[in-house]
Design a protein around this motif. Structure first.
Motif, PDB file in Angstrom:
ATOM      1  N   VAL A 194       1.476  -1.586  -0.425  1.00 42.08           N
ATOM      2  CA  VAL A 194      -0.023  -0.142  -0.105  1.00 42.08           C
ATOM      3  C   VAL A 194       0.817   1.298  -0.132  1.00 42.08           C
ATOM      4  N   GLU A 195       0.975   1.888  -1.168  1.00 40.30           N
ATOM      5  CA  GLU A 195       1.582   3.347  -0.908  1.00 40.30           C
ATOM      6  C   GLU A 195       1.225   4.488   0.098  1.00 40.30           C
ATOM      7  N   GLY A 196       2.020   4.482   0.393  1.00 44.10           N
ATOM      8  CA  GLY A 196       2.482   5.653   1.919  1.00 44.10           C
ATOM      9  C   GLY A 196       1.915   5.166   3.472  1.00 44.10           C
ATOM     10  N   ASP A 197       1.596   3.526   3.553  1.00 43.91           N
ATOM     11  CA  ASP A 197       1.718   3.087   5.041  1.00 43.91           C
ATOM     12  C   ASP A 197       2.362   1.811   5.182  1.00 43.91           C
ATOM     13  N   THR A 198       2.765   3.127   6.054  1.00 45.19           N
ATOM     14  CA  THR A 198       4.490   1.840   6.175  1.00 45.19           C
ATOM     15  C   THR A 198       4.112   1.186   7.470  1.00 45.19           C
ATOM     16  N   ALA A 199       3.002   1.313   8.242  1.00 47.96           N
ATOM     17  CA  ALA A 199       2.940  -0.029   9.037  1.00 47.96           C
ATOM     18  C   ALA A 199       1.884  -0.973   9.166  1.00 47.96           C
ATOM     19  N   PHE A 200       1.351  -0.939   7.787  1.00 49.50           N
ATOM     20  CA  PHE A 200       0.024  -1.950   6.965  1.00 49.50           C
ATOM     21  C   PHE A 200       1.291  -2.821   6.299  1.00 49.50           C
ATOM     22  N   ASN A 201       2.363  -1.765   5.477  1.00 50.21           N
ATOM     23  CA  ASN A 201       3.391  -3.020   4.461  1.00 50.21           C
ATOM     24  C   ASN A 201       3.581  -4.037   5.833  1.00 50.21           C
ATOM     25  N   GLU A 202       4.508  -2.971   6.316  1.00 55.60           N
ATOM     26  CA  GLU A 202       5.549  -4.287   7.557  1.00 55.60           C
ATOM     27  C   GLU A 202       4.735  -5.406   7.997  1.00 55.60           C
ATOM     28  N   SER A 203       4.287  -5.024   8.426  1.00 52.30           N
ATOM     29  CA  SER A 203       3.316  -5.538   9.512  1.00 52.30           C
ATOM     30  C   SER A 203       2.546  -7.084   9.146  1.00 52.30           C
ATOM     31  N   TYR A 204       1.992  -6.428   7.613  1.00 51.83           N
ATOM     32  CA  TYR A 204       1.338  -7.423   6.944  1.00 51.83           C
ATOM     33  C   TYR A 204       3.059  -8.833   6.565  1.00 51.83           C
ATOM     34  N   ALA A 205       4.308  -7.969   6.249  1.00 48.00           N
ATOM     35  CA  ALA A 205       5.076  -8.909   5.291  1.00 48.00           C
ATOM     36  C   ALA A 205       6.191  -9.582   6.719  1.00 48.00           C
ATOM     37  N   SER A 206       5.714  -8.921   7.809  1.00 46.27           N
ATOM     38  CA  SER A 206       6.524  -9.378   9.494  1.00 46.27           C
ATOM     39  C   SER A 206       5.848 -10.343   9.663  1.00 46.27           C
ATOM     40  N   PHE A 207       4.083 -10.772   9.688  1.00 43.07           N
ATOM     41  CA  PHE A 207       3.312 -12.051   9.848  1.00 43.07           C
ATOM     42  C   PHE A 207       3.577 -12.903   9.098  1.00 43.07           C
ATOM     43  N   VAL A 208       4.033 -12.281   7.853  1.00 44.78           N
ATOM     44  CA  VAL A 208       3.943 -13.401   6.489  1.00 44.78           C
ATOM     45  C   VAL A 208       5.742 -13.989   7.639  1.00 44.78           C
ATOM     46  N   ALA A 209       6.594 -13.506   7.799  1.00 46.10           N
ATOM     47  CA  ALA A 209       7.559 -14.181   7.644  1.00 46.10           C
ATOM     48  C   ALA A 209       8.012 -14.777   8.982  1.00 46.10           C
ATOM     49  N   ARG A 210       6.798 -14.218   9.954  1.00 41.49           N
ATOM     50  CA  ARG A 210       6.975 -15.131  11.492  1.00 41.49           C
ATOM     51  C   ARG A 210       6.206 -16.382  11.548  1.00 41.49           C
ATOM     52  N   PRO A 227      11.029 -19.220  23.577  1.00 42.09           N
ATOM     53  CA  PRO A 227      10.144 -18.150  22.873  1.00 42.09           C
ATOM     54  C   PRO A 227      10.746 -17.741  24.583  1.00 42.09           C
ATOM     55  N   ALA A 228      11.276 -17.044  24.935  1.00 41.92           N
ATOM     56  CA  ALA A 228      12.167 -16.554  25.908  1.00 41.92           C
ATOM     57  C   ALA A 228      12.441 -15.488  24.786  1.00 41.92           C
ATOM     58  N   VAL A 229      14.273 -15.575  23.687  1.00 38.78           N
ATOM     59  CA  VAL A 229      13.748 -14.742  22.697  1.00 38.78           C
ATOM     60  C   VAL A 229      13.024 -14.152  22.473  1.00 38.78           C
ATOM     61  N   GLU A 230      11.662 -14.584  21.248  1.00 38.66           N
ATOM     62  CA  GLU A 230      10.969 -13.792  21.131  1.00 38.66           C
ATOM     63  C   GLU A 230      10.061 -12.500  22.522  1.00 38.66           C
ATOM     64  N   THR A 231       9.924 -13.143  23.644  1.00 48.42           N
ATOM     65  CA  THR A 231       9.026 -11.977  24.194  1.00 48.42           C
ATOM     66  C   THR A 231      10.664 -11.034  25.045  1.00 48.42           C
ATOM     67  N   ARG A 232      11.687 -11.186  25.052  1.00 41.44           N
ATOM     68  CA  ARG A 232      12.442 -10.931  24.951  1.00 41.44           C
ATOM     69  C   ARG A 232      12.533  -9.397  23.807  1.00 41.44           C
ATOM     70  N   ARG A 233      12.012  -9.613  22.979  1.00 37.17           N
ATOM     71  CA  ARG A 233      12.624  -8.775  21.633  1.00 37.17           C
ATOM     72  C   ARG A 233      11.138  -7.789  22.298  1.00 37.17           C
ATOM     73  N   ARG A 234      10.076  -8.372  22.373  1.00 40.98           N
ATOM     74  CA  ARG A 234       9.058  -7.513  23.041  1.00 40.98           C
ATOM     75  C   ARG A 234       8.884  -6.588  24.010  1.00 40.98           C
ATOM     76  N   GLN A 235       9.682  -6.869  24.836  1.00 41.12           N
ATOM     77  CA  GLN A 235       9.714  -6.146  25.650  1.00 41.12           C
ATOM     78  C   GLN A 235      10.677  -5.061  25.445  1.00 41.12           C
ATOM     79  N   TRP A 236      11.691  -5.450  24.505  1.00 38.96           N
ATOM     80  CA  TRP A 236      12.959  -4.620  24.293  1.00 38.96           C
ATOM     81  C   TRP A 236      12.258  -3.083  23.542  1.00 38.96           C
ATOM     82  N   VAL A 237      10.995  -3.687  22.340  1.00 40.09           N
ATOM     83  CA  VAL A 237      10.747  -3.129  22.050  1.00 40.09           C
ATOM     84  C   VAL A 237       9.322  -1.737  22.618  1.00 40.09           C
ATOM     85  N   ALA A 238       9.345  -2.700  23.128  1.00 40.99           N
ATOM     86  CA  ALA A 238       8.037  -2.202  24.532  1.00 40.99           C
ATOM     87  C   ALA A 238       8.270  -0.594  25.016  1.00 40.99           C
TER      88      ALA A 238
END
Length: 354
Positions: A194-210, A227-238
């Motif tokens: 989607v032109e100009g919608d970075t959050a949509f584009n990256e979230s979609y691609a990130s879900f596909v990747a995951r 699972p601790a690796v993903e938990t820590r990544r989410r906490q870091w982003v938070a």
């Protein structure tokens, strides 16, 4: 913008050749000129992956990595409904750690990035440079104007199917599983964008990747990740998102700039302290994010956070609605992409709370 299935890959490719030639002849000194010249150099460096794998004279470690990457590439089209073209079936050795360097900039008292608008891609929160020196020189010029800046290396980028994007030597810095996820992510951009919608584009691609990586692991008999690796990544982003929201509230206050500047510095000190408390406490000394904190902290370094996973849970809910059918999922995503921005966001919010 939904997928462009109405034009063949060859038509899409050749439509861009006159533009690239025009930009190149305008001189590499221009911003668009350096983009065109850099991309053309990348295109001329491509080699078929299958030929490298079959050549016993090539580095055996490279051949093994590319064989795994090619397996993931085949899986992407056969099992994940991603485009079946020559992207990531070619290889280019860059002889440098990153393919481009993205320059992010914000005002000194704002967490909102300065956006740049381009043909096809729409408006994005950065400018890309094929030369690190050019990126840092421009960052220095912006800093002299009082802006916060950050220059970040990027391992891969997508031309959205206009060209056959190659596997890059910079991508091989990742392990096999992270490389497979990156291939899935970049191919998703070719499927729906989607032109100009970075959050949509990256979230979609990130879900596909995951999700795609999880299925690829199962197909290859690989163990599930810790699972601790993903938990820590989410906490870091938070941590980053919380800091950004506190700064947003600070900058909205009617107080002198000198006070804002002092409190801004205090917020970044708090971020470092909060991270150290997580690392040395619940994370039991896991230092995987220490390198990120070695850089100077400012508004600009916070820009990318949240863009890649803002709507991942919404896309997960959509995937569940279609019972994990990838083709139905991509069609539903394309339907969302065709909606006006406000309606698209409302639909994503509704999915996100399910």
């Amino acid at each position: 913008m939904p997928t462009r299935k109405t034009a063949s890959a060859d038509i899409r490719r050749y439509l861009w050749v006159p533009l690239l030639l025009a930009l190149t002849t305008s001189g590499c000194s221009t911003y668009y000129g350096q983009l065109a010249a850099g991309h053309l150099r990348l295109l001329t460096a491509r080699e078929p992956v299958a030929e490298i794998i079959a050549d016993p004279a090539r580095d055996p470690r490279l051949r093994a990595r590319l064989a795994t990457a090619l397996d993931a590439r085949r899986f992407a089209s056969a099992r994940l409904g991603l485009p079946d073209n020559d992207s990531y079936r070619l290889y280019a050795d860059l002889n440098r750690p990153y393919v481009v360097w993205n320059l992010f900039a914000t005002p000194a008292f704002s967490v909102e990035p300065i956006e740049h608008c381009f043909p096809v891609a729409g408006c994005v929160a950065y400018r890309g440079y094929f030369d690190q020196g050019r990126a840092r020189a421009q960052a220095a010029r912006l800093a002299l104007r009082g802006l916060d800046t950050d220059v970040a290396g990027v391992e891969a980028y997508s031309t959205l199917g206009w060209f056959d994007d190659p596997l890059l030597s910079s991508m091989l810095r990742r392990d096999d599983q992270a490389l497979a996820a990156l291939i899935f992510h970049e191919l998703a951009h070719q499927r729906v964008y989607v032109e100009g919608d970075t959050a949509f584009n990256e979230s979609y691609a990130s879900f596909v990747a995951r999700e795609g990586l999880g299925q690829w692991r199962v197909a290859r008999g690989l163990p599930a990740p810790d699972p601790a690796v993903e938990t820590r990544r989410r906490q870091w982003v938070a941590l980053m998102l919380a800091t950004r929201e506190r700064l947003r509230a600070l900058y909205a206050q009617a107080i002198p700039d000198a006070v804002k500047r002092a409190r801004k510095e205090a917020e970044f000190l708090r971020l470092r302290s909060d991270y150290a408390a997580l690392r040395d406490g619940p994370w039991q000394g896991d230092r995987r994010f220490d390198g990120w904190f070695e850089q100077p902290l400012n508004n600009a370094v916070l820009v990318p956070f949240g863009l890649y996973d803002q709507w991942v849970d919404a896309f997960a809910a959509l995937f569940a609605e279609v019972d994990g059918d990838w083709h139905r999922f991509h069609r539903r995503v394309a339907d969302l992409a065709a909606l006006p921005a406000d309606e698209r966001t409302a639909r994503l919010r509704a999915l996100d709370i399910r």
